[in-house]
Design an enzyme around this catalytic site. Sequence first.
Site, PDB file in Angstrom:
ATOM      1  N   SER A 110      37.803  42.484  48.001  1.00 36.39           N
ATOM      2  CA  SER A 110      39.215  42.601  47.676  1.00 36.39           C
ATOM      3  C   SER A 110      39.815  43.680  48.558  1.00 36.39           C
ATOM      4  CB  SER A 110      39.398  42.962  46.202  1.00 36.39           C
ATOM      5  OG  SER A 110      40.771  43.067  45.874  1.00 36.39           O
ATOM      6  N   HIS A 124      47.391  41.589  51.223  1.00 35.83           N
ATOM      7  CA  HIS A 124      46.345  41.550  50.205  1.00 35.83           C
ATOM      8  C   HIS A 124      45.470  40.329  50.462  1.00 35.83           C
ATOM      9  CE1 HIS A 124      45.164  39.394  46.415  1.00 35.83           C
ATOM     10  NE2 HIS A 124      44.508  40.521  46.240  1.00 35.83           N
ATOM     11  N   TYR A 127      38.381  37.345  47.997  1.00 36.22           N
ATOM     12  CA  TYR A 127      37.507  36.163  47.961  1.00 36.22           C
ATOM     13  C   TYR A 127      36.334  36.476  47.051  1.00 36.22           C
ATOM     14  CZ  TYR A 127      40.522  34.602  51.625  1.00 36.22           C
ATOM     15  OH  TYR A 127      41.652  34.244  52.317  1.00 36.22           O
ATOM     16  N   ALA A 298      33.738  49.552  33.864  1.00 36.12           N
ATOM     17  CA  ALA A 298      34.507  49.230  35.069  1.00 36.12           C
ATOM     18  C   ALA A 298      34.741  50.485  35.899  1.00 36.12           C
ATOM     19  CB  ALA A 298      35.840  48.602  34.690  1.00 36.12           C
ATOM     20  N   ARG A 299      34.836  50.292  37.211  1.00 32.91           N
ATOM     21  CA  ARG A 299      35.103  51.410  38.127  1.00 32.91           C
ATOM     22  C   ARG A 299      36.612  51.473  38.359  1.00 32.91           C
ATOM     23  NH1 ARG A 299      34.459  53.289  43.626  1.00 32.91           N
ATOM     24  NH2 ARG A 299      33.113  55.125  43.628  1.00 32.91           N
ATOM     25  N   GLU A 301      38.716  53.581  39.664  1.00 24.85           N
ATOM     26  CA  GLU A 301      39.242  53.950  40.975  1.00 24.85           C
ATOM     27  C   GLU A 301      39.309  52.748  41.907  1.00 24.85           C
ATOM     28  OE1 GLU A 301      40.564  56.819  41.990  1.00 24.85           O
ATOM     29  OE2 GLU A 301      40.308  57.605  39.965  1.00 24.85           O
ATOM     30  N   SER A 302      38.304  51.881  41.841  1.00 27.84           N
ATOM     31  CA  SER A 302      38.303  50.691  42.700  1.00 27.84           C
ATOM     32  C   SER A 302      39.342  49.678  42.242  1.00 27.84           C
ATOM     33  CB  SER A 302      36.909  50.049  42.706  1.00 27.84           C
ATOM     34  OG  SER A 302      35.964  50.913  43.291  1.00 27.84           O
TER      35      SER A 302
END
Length: 348
Positions: A110, A124, A127, A298-299, A301-302
Site C-alpha cells: 500500500s 495512491h 495490491y 494492528a500497527r 502508524e502504518s
Amino acid sequence: MRQRFEEYIFGLQEEIITSFETLDPNAPKFKRDSWQRAHQGGKGVSGVFFAPPPTDASPGPQTVLEKAGVNISVVHGMLPPAAIKEMRADHSSIPYDEKTSLPFFAAGISLVVHPRSPHAPTVHANYRYFEISEKAPEGEGTGKVVAWWFGGGSDLTPSYLYDEDARHFHTTLRNACNQHGSELYPVFKKWCDEYFYIVHRQETRGVGGLFFDDLSTEKHARLSDDVKRPRSSEEIFNFIKTVGNSFVPSYLPILERRMSMPSTDQQRRWQLLRRGRYVEFNLVYDRGTKFGLKTPSARIESILMSLPETARWEYMTDMGSDLESEEGRLIAVLKQPVDWVGLENLQS
C-alpha cells in the site's frame, strides 16, 4: 501463492522506492522500518519518506516529496465472526456459524505519495491477496483454504487539474488492463469513481483510476461471465503483476513534469484544503483504514501513513466556488467524473 505474492510485493516496493530516491537524489532516503506483529503472526516493512522541519528560522526543506509511504504487510491470525459474515456476501464458500473464528492470511503493498508542489498530484496504490482457511487439527499446520481473492487499484488526486496528466495516468492503466481483457478497465474505472466518493461533500476524492476487489474463480458481481478476463489464481496473479508494474510509468512522468513548477501561497492554501478532503475520505469511508483499525494488534502508524503531513479546513471556504477559476475547474471534474481515455482518443 502466499510465497510468490509476498516475493512480488517486496520486489515492487524496492522498485518504487528506488524510483523516488533516484528522482530526488539530494533528499533524505526513505526510512525502511521492519516490524513483527505482536501476539498474532506477521511481519512487514514500512518504507516512509519525511523531511524534518528546521529547528530555527531557516527555510523549510525543498524536497520533491513532502510525505510518502510504500508499505508491505504480511499478516495472519484469526478472523472474528463479524468479519466473516461481512465477507460471505462475496465469498459464499466461507463457513459461518456466528461463533467460530477462522484462520486468515493477508499480504499487500500500500502506498501514498504527497508531493510538495501544489501542481503535482497525490497518488495512491494498493495490491493485496487474502486467504481464509479451515481450522487445522492441532499440530498440522495450515488448514484447507476455503476462500481466496485478490484486490487493489491505483488512483490520482490532483489539487490542480492538468488534463494531459489525467489522460496519461488513465491510459497507462487502461493499456495494462487490456492485456488481460477489454472489460477490466471500464468496470474498474467506474468502481474507482464510486468507491472514492466523499458522500458528505458530494464529490470524488480525485480523478480516479482503478479499484477492484474479490477477484477469484468465483462469479464476480461486476464482471461478465462470458467475456475474456482472468479467472484462475495464476491468471489473476499475472494481472496483478501487470497493473502493479504499471505504477511507476503511470505516475513518475507526471511528477517529473510538475515537481519544479513555481507556486503561490494561494495555490498552497488550496492544496492544503484538498488534502483536508483526502483526510476526510480516509478516516470516514476507506475500508482498508477501518479494517486495519479493527484488527487486533494492528500497527497504527502504518495504517495512518496515508494521511498528509499538513492539511487545512476553512469554515465555508469560497475557494473552488468560481467555476471559471483553476480551483473551480477541478471541482467540476470531481462532481462529474470524466472518461479520460475517451478524451485521449478524441484528441489523437
